[in-house]
Enzyme design. Sequence first.
Site, PDB file in Angstrom:
ATOM      1  CG  HIS A   1      73.938  35.289  -9.219  1.00 54.35           C
ATOM      2  ND1 HIS A   1      72.675  35.663  -9.597  1.00 54.35           N
ATOM      3  CD2 HIS A   1      74.255  36.103  -8.191  1.00 54.35           C
ATOM      4  CE1 HIS A   1      72.247  36.650  -8.836  1.00 54.35           C
ATOM      5  NE2 HIS A   1      73.191  36.940  -7.961  1.00 54.35           N
TER       6      HIS A   1
ATOM      7  CG  HIS B   1      76.407  39.934  -5.442  1.00 49.71           C
ATOM      8  ND1 HIS B   1      75.647  40.974  -5.942  1.00 49.71           N
ATOM      9  CD2 HIS B   1      75.591  38.849  -5.432  1.00 49.71           C
ATOM     10  CE1 HIS B   1      74.422  40.528  -6.213  1.00 49.71           C
ATOM     11  NE2 HIS B   1      74.365  39.248  -5.918  1.00 49.71           N
TER      12      HIS B   1
ATOM     13  CE  LYS C   1      69.934  39.906 -11.089  1.00 51.19           C
ATOM     14  NZ  LYS C   1      70.699  39.453  -9.966  1.00 51.19           N
TER      15      LYS C   1
ATOM     16  CG  HIS D   1      66.351  39.524  -7.393  1.00 49.74           C
ATOM     17  ND1 HIS D   1      67.361  39.275  -6.497  1.00 49.74           N
ATOM     18  CD2 HIS D   1      65.202  39.463  -6.681  1.00 49.74           C
ATOM     19  CE1 HIS D   1      66.848  39.080  -5.288  1.00 49.74           C
ATOM     20  NE2 HIS D   1      65.528  39.200  -5.378  1.00 49.74           N
TER      21      HIS D   1
ATOM     22  CG  HIS E   1      69.087  34.244  -6.756  1.00 55.45           C
ATOM     23  ND1 HIS E   1      67.814  34.690  -6.979  1.00 55.45           N
ATOM     24  CD2 HIS E   1      69.871  35.353  -6.776  1.00 55.45           C
ATOM     25  CE1 HIS E   1      67.828  35.999  -7.108  1.00 55.45           C
ATOM     26  NE2 HIS E   1      69.056  36.424  -7.002  1.00 55.45           N
TER      27      HIS E   1
ATOM     28  CG  ASP F   1      72.943  35.565  -4.724  1.00 50.33           C
ATOM     29  OD1 ASP F   1      73.512  36.611  -5.081  1.00 50.33           O
ATOM     30  OD2 ASP F   1      71.854  35.540  -4.114  1.00 50.33           O
TER      31      ASP F   1
HETATM   32  C1  NCD Z   1      72.648  40.325  -2.823  1.00 52.97           C
HETATM   33  C2  NCD Z   1      73.649  41.395  -2.415  1.00 52.97           C
HETATM   34  O1  NCD Z   1      73.957  41.500  -1.223  1.00 52.97           O
HETATM   35  O2  NCD Z   1      74.153  42.105  -3.289  1.00 52.97           O
HETATM   36  N1  NCD Z   1      71.989  39.821  -1.664  1.00 52.97           N
HETATM   37  C3  NCD Z   1      71.370  38.622  -1.555  1.00 52.97           C
HETATM   38  O3  NCD Z   1      70.749  38.387  -0.507  1.00 52.97           O
HETATM   39  N2  NCD Z   1      71.422  37.730  -2.495  1.00 52.97           N
HETATM   40  C4  NCD Z   1      71.700  40.890  -3.804  1.00 52.97           C
HETATM   41  C5  NCD Z   1      70.883  39.843  -4.512  1.00 52.97           C
HETATM   42  O4  NCD Z   1      71.393  39.095  -5.338  1.00 52.97           O
HETATM   43  O5  NCD Z   1      69.685  39.744  -4.214  1.00 52.97           O
HETATM   44 ZN    ZN Z   2      72.750  38.083  -6.289  1.00 60.66          ZN
END
Ligand code: NCD
Ligand code: ZN
Length: 347
Positions: free
Chosen positions: A15, A17, A100, A137, A175, A248
């Site tokens: 996971h 970003h 997702k 999520h 998460h 995450d």
């Molecule tokens: C994530 C993001 O910033 O893209 N933020 C987070 O707090 N985890 C989005 C997400 O996974 O909820």
């Molecule tokens: Zn995330």
Amino acid sequence: MTKTTITITQPDDWHLHLRDGEALNSVAPFTARQFARAIIMPNLNPPVTTVVRAVEYLDQILAAVDGSDFEPLMTLYLTDNTPASEVIAARKSCFIKGLKLYPAGATTNSDAGVTDIRNCDAALEEMQKSGLPLLIHGETTDPQVDVFDREKVFIDKTLQPLTQRFPELKIVFEHITTREAADFVLQSGDNVAATITPQHLLFNRNALFQNGLQPHNYCLPVLKRDIHQHALLEVIRSGNNKFFLGTDSAPHAKNKKEGACGCAGIFSAHAAIEIYATIFEQQDALDKLEAFASFNGPDFYGLPRNNKTITLNKEDWTIPDEYPLGDETLVPFLAGQTVCWKLSETI
Ligand code: NCD
Ligand code: ZN
């Protein structure tokens, strides 16, 4: 005897970003230096909703990690209007490993998310048939619900009914932050698994308020009470194969985190495996790290385990206060703190 070196099969991050543009170029190398593969979240602005967009994004990521053999595992952003044909195209693409589900408005860049899961039945039917996982999520977006209860309410109102309507659908509950989520996964069939972040293992909600408001410990789902943190630690100590590594890691510029309306997301890619190793050692569970980081994820996704290994040495190092993020800066998870494991090599 305490260990001074650990060698494990190279891990993956299930996971992640990575963002796009200059931010992508800044953060992607951190992941590529330790992980062989990562599940790439599609919450760009606009979101990655089609296979065509996912190919373009894949190319940008590969350019950002040029020279490494890091493999991005792409995902599509599920919307109320995702047609079954897009799921079929995703499965045929071979590089898309899941869709997702963001409940609309639940988190960063989720405005295009799903307003009612029943709008997605055609896509979900196709995913169940083809074995393409749904990555969730899991928080309700009902503003009346207390922010600390949103995961639990999502389980009761959305996830439980969903698993009854689609009993064979592969689901990764992303998460997880609560005892209820861990119990739900434990009680479900083999088609339901979960990722756990470093911050939800290391901290509870006190970390948001320790010596003042701490925006760099703010993410969604928000940190919970210590009883929930302890439930997650119990899960990793147990070595149950339904749970695996998903950082995450979600970079945001320092000024956006520290502003009057600071955004959610913690960047942990700079030291992810080292932080997990520190946590597992604290739990006297270093022998469970390899399965959590390197076996359970690929086994669930039906992918081969990695061939290479990584070695971590027992060595103190201090996490920098900041890293560049394009033209801006970001404050990494545990900035200025000492971590006692250091990645030394990948073979
Ligand atoms: C994530 C993001 O910033 O893209 N933020 C987070 O707090 N985890 C989005 C997400 O996974 O909820
Ligand atoms: Zn995330």
